[in-house]
Motif scaffolding. Structure first.
Motif, short mmCIF file in Angstrom:
data_model
loop_
_atom_site.label_atom_id
_atom_site.label_comp_id
_atom_site.label_asym_id
_atom_site.label_seq_id
_atom_site.Cartn_x
_atom_site.Cartn_y
_atom_site.Cartn_z
N VAL A 150 10.01 3.73 -7.95
CA VAL A 150 11.18 4.37 -8.32
C VAL A 150 11.05 5.10 -9.62
CG1 VAL A 150 13.56 3.77 -9.11
CG2 VAL A 150 12.63 2.77 -6.97
N ILE A 151 10.14 4.72 -10.82
CA ILE A 151 10.11 5.13 -11.96
C ILE A 151 9.08 6.31 -11.58
CG2 ILE A 151 8.89 4.91 -14.10
CD1 ILE A 151 9.72 2.07 -14.04
N ALA A 152 8.08 5.98 -10.68
CA ALA A 152 7.20 7.27 -10.50
C ALA A 152 7.88 8.36 -9.63
CB ALA A 152 6.01 6.99 -9.65
N ILE A 166 0.58 -1.15 0.04
CA ILE A 166 -0.12 -0.07 0.03
C ILE A 166 0.98 1.21 -0.03
CG2 ILE A 166 -1.41 1.19 1.44
CD1 ILE A 166 -2.96 -1.25 2.30
N ALA A 167 1.78 1.17 0.82
CA ALA A 167 2.70 2.47 0.93
C ALA A 167 3.44 2.74 -0.50
CB ALA A 167 3.80 2.18 2.03
N ALA A 168 4.13 1.57 -0.88
CA ALA A 168 4.70 1.71 -2.57
C ALA A 168 3.65 2.21 -3.41
CB ALA A 168 5.21 0.38 -2.96
N VAL A 199 3.08 5.98 -2.98
CA VAL A 199 4.03 6.77 -3.81
C VAL A 199 3.79 6.58 -5.16
CG1 VAL A 199 6.56 6.68 -3.86
CG2 VAL A 199 5.58 6.36 -1.71
N SER A 200 3.47 5.51 -5.62
CA SER A 200 3.70 5.52 -7.07
C SER A 200 2.47 6.51 -7.79
CB SER A 200 3.15 4.07 -7.63
OG SER A 200 4.47 3.18 -7.19
N VAL A 201 1.37 6.20 -7.26
CA VAL A 201 0.20 7.16 -7.68
C VAL A 201 0.72 8.73 -7.64
CG1 VAL A 201 -2.27 7.80 -7.28
CG2 VAL A 201 -1.66 5.51 -7.03
N MET A 245 9.27 14.35 -0.54
CA MET A 245 8.97 14.50 -1.70
C MET A 245 7.30 13.90 -1.61
SD MET A 245 11.32 13.03 -4.78
CE MET A 245 12.64 12.07 -3.91
N VAL A 246 7.11 12.95 -0.80
CA VAL A 246 5.33 12.43 -0.59
C VAL A 246 4.99 13.35 0.16
CG1 VAL A 246 4.02 10.82 0.57
CG2 VAL A 246 6.14 10.00 -0.46
N ALA A 247 5.45 14.20 1.16
CA ALA A 247 4.97 15.35 1.95
C ALA A 247 4.30 16.34 0.72
CB ALA A 247 5.64 15.68 2.92
N GLY A 248 5.37 16.61 0.06
CA GLY A 248 5.44 17.82 -1.08
C GLY A 248 3.88 17.82 -1.94
N TRP A 249 4.02 16.05 -2.21
CA TRP A 249 2.98 15.82 -3.36
C TRP A 249 1.54 15.93 -2.51
CZ3 TRP A 249 6.10 11.37 -4.96
CH2 TRP A 249 7.19 11.73 -5.93
#
Length: 468
Positions: free
Chosen positions: A266-268, A176-178, A181-183, A287-291
Motif C-alpha cells: 500500500v505504501i509502495a 510473491i504478488a504483494a 507490487v511493492s518492488v 498501475m502494475v501493467a503501467g509499471w
C-alpha cells in the motif's frame, strides 16, 4: 439465563462417561502450521487487491495511515482473543469462550452470530473469483463462487496437515504478488514519504482535495476488516500443540505478518502511482501493467484468484470445526449432534464440513449485498460479546488458570465494548433487522429446547490440554 457452565457431576457413572465420551480433535499443528492456516484466512492478497482499492477511492494518500491505525486497533482485539483462546482452548471458538465465562445463554448468542458468519462469508468471498479469472476464462460470479466452495469442501475433508501445506503454497503465491507490487511501486516513486501523512485525493479531472479526520474515521470499518481473520487461530486451538502458549503466538504472529504483507505494498502504491487521480481510482492491476506489462498484470490477477480459493479452503476448515463442536456439545437434537460430531479417517469432521460447504455453494446464487451487510452486523456483535467475556476472564476459578494474559486489562476490552456499540448503531438497518430476527428465533429455541435441558444439551466441552 445467566447460569454459568458447570463441569459434569462427579457422581456420573463411569460407564456412561466412557460410552458417551465426545470425540476430540488430534493435536497435530505447531505455530508454523497454525500461522499458515490462519494467515491464509486473512488472505492478505485479497485484502490488498479487493478491499484496499475502495480505501484509495475515499482516502487517496491517507490510505496507508488509516490501515495502520486499524491494525493498531486490531491489536486490542487480538489480545482479547489470545487470552480467551488460551484460557478456553476449544474448537468451539468464541462460543466456548463466552459460554464458559459469561453463561450458557451468552455462549448460545455468540454461537448464533458465528453461525451466521460461518454460512455466509465464504460464499461472499468466493463470488469474487470470477473477476480475477477473467484473463484466462470468463465465468459468471455465481458459477465461479460455487465451484470454489465445492473445491474447498473437498479439501476440507482431507488431513489438516495436508491442508496446512496446500494453503501454505497458495500463501507463498500471495506474498510473491504483494512483493512484485511493492518492488514496482518503490522503483517508480513519484512522491515522498511525507505524502503518507498528508491525505490528499483527486477526482478524474485531477482536481485535488484534502482528506480530514472525519473521512479517516468513516473508513475505519473497512480498515479493520483488511486484517480480519487472525481469530481463526482460536478455532484451531484444539488442534494446536501446547495451546496455552501457541494460540497467542499464532494470533499475534498472524496479525503482525498480515499487516506487513498489506501495508508495504500500500505504501509502495501510494508513492509510485503516476498521479493522484490514478491513485484515487484504485486500479492496482492497471498501475502494475503501467509499471511493467500486461502479462505481469495477468499474473497478479491469477494470484488474487488463488488467494480467494485459498481463503475458501481455510474458511471451510475453520467453520466446520464450529459445527463439529456444537454437535459434540449437544446443541441440536440427538441425530444431528451425532452427525456433526462424526470424524472421517483423516480425523476431519466430514458431516460438518459438508454442512458448511454445500449450502455455501448454493448461497453463491443469492445477491451478495444483503448477505455482506448481515455479516457485518454479526461480526460486530460477535466481537462485542468476546470483549465482554474478556472482562470476565479473571474472576473466580479462572483467575489463577495458566493462560496468556493480555496487557492493560481491563481498559482495552472496556474501550472495545464502547467502540463496537457505536459501530452497531451505524450499520445498515435492514441487516440489523435480519440479524435481530435470526437471533430472536434462536433465542426462542434456547428458551423452549436448550434451557430446559441443562444436563443433556448445550454442555460445552473443554478438552484436556497441555499446561505450561
Amino acid at each position: 439465563m445467566t447460569d454459568t457452565l458447570r463441569p459434569p457431576s462427579a457422581t456420573t457413572p463411569v460407564t456412561v462417561r466412557t460410552t458417551e465420551a465426545p470425540q476430540t480433535l488430534k493435536r497435530s499443528l505447531g505455530v508454523v502450521g497454525g500461522t499458515l492456516l490462519t494467515l491464509s484466512c486473512v488472505t492478505p492478497a485479497s485484502s490488498l487487491f479487493v478491499l484496499v482499492p475502495s480505501l484509495f477511492n475515499a482516502l487517496g494518500t491517507a490510505t496507508a495511515l488509516t490501515i495502520g491505525i486499524g491494525a493498531v486497533l486490531c491489536v486490542a482485539v487480538a489480545f482479547c482473543y489470545s487470552e480467551l483462546g488460551t484460557l478456553i482452548p476449544s474448537a468451539g471458538g468464541e462460543y466456548a469462550m463466552v459460554g464458559t465465562l459469561a453463561g450458557r445463554f451468552a455462549g448460545w448468542l455468540v454461537f448464533i452470530q458465528s453461525l451466521i458468519v460461518v454460512m455466509i462469508v465464504p460464499s461472499v468471498i468466493a463470488i469474487g473469483t470470477a473477476a480475477y479469472l477473467a484473463p484466462i476464462v470468463h465465468l459468471s460470479p455465481a458459477v465461479a463462487g460455487a465451484g470454489v466452495m465445492l473445491a474447498a469442501t473437498v479439501a476440507g475433508l482431507l488431513d489438516l496437515r495436508a491442508n496446512a501445506w496446500i494453503t501454505g503454497i497458495f500463501l507463498v503465491l500471495e506474498v510473491i504478488a504483494a512483493g512484485v507490487v511493492s518492488v514496482l511501486g518503490f522503483a517508480h516513486s513519484q512522491r515522498g514519504v511525507g505524502s503518507l501523512f498528508h491525505g490528499v485525493l483527486a477526482d478524474a479531472h485531477g482536481v485535488t482535495s484534502p482528506v480530514g479526520l472525519g473521512a479517516i474515521f468513516a473508513a475505519m470499518g473497512t480498515a479493520l476488516f483488511v486484517t480480519q481473520g487472525f481469530s481463526t487461530a482460536i478455532y484451531l486451538s484444539e488442534e494446536l500443540e501446547n495451546p496455552r502458549r501457541n494460540v497467542a503466538r499464532t494470533v499475534l504472529w498472524t496479525l503482525g505478518l498480515s499487516a506487513v504483507v498489506i501495508m508495504v505494498p500500500v505504501i509502495a502504491i501510494t508513492l509510485g502511482a503516476p498521479d493522484l487521480a490514478t491513485l484515487t481510482g484504485g486500479d492496482i492491476s492497471g498501475m502494475v501493467a503501467g509499471w511493467s506489462d500486461s502479462a505481469l498484470g495477468t499474473f497478479i490477477s491469477l494470484c488474487i484468484a488463488l488467494a480467494i480459493i485459498n481463503a475458501g479452503i481455510v474458511m471451510v476448515i475453520q467453520n466446520s470445526r464450529v459445527l463439529f463442536a456444537s454437535g459434540r456439545d449437544k446443541a441440536w437434537p440427538a441425530p444431528v449432534n451425532k452427525a456433526f460430531g462424526t470424524l472421517n479417517k483423516f480425523n476431519a469432521p466430514w458431516v460438518s464440513t459438508l454442512a458448511v460447504g454445500v449450502p455455501g455453494a448454493a448461497l453463491c446464487f443469492v445477491p451478495g449485498t444483503l448477505l455482506t451487510n448481515i455479516t457485518g452486523v454479526a461480526v460486530a456483535a460477535l466481537y462485542l460479546l468476546v470483549a465482554v467475556a474478556a472482562l470476565l476472564s479473571r474472576r473466580a476459578q479462572h483467575k489463577d488458570v495458566p493462560a496468556w494474559r493480555q496487557p492493560l486489562w481491563p481498559v482495552l476490552p472496556a474501550l472495545l465494548i464502547l467502540v463496537l456499540c457505536y459501530v452497531l448503531t451505524q450499520l445498515d438497518t435492514t441487516a440489523l433487522i435480519w440479524t435481530g430476527g435470526i437471533t430472536a428465533v434462536a433465542s426462542l429455541y434456547w428458551v423452549f429446547f436448550l434451557r430446559p435441558r441443562p444436563e443433556s444439551h448445550w454442555v460445552i466441552t473443554l478438552p484436556e490440554d497441555e499446561r505450561i
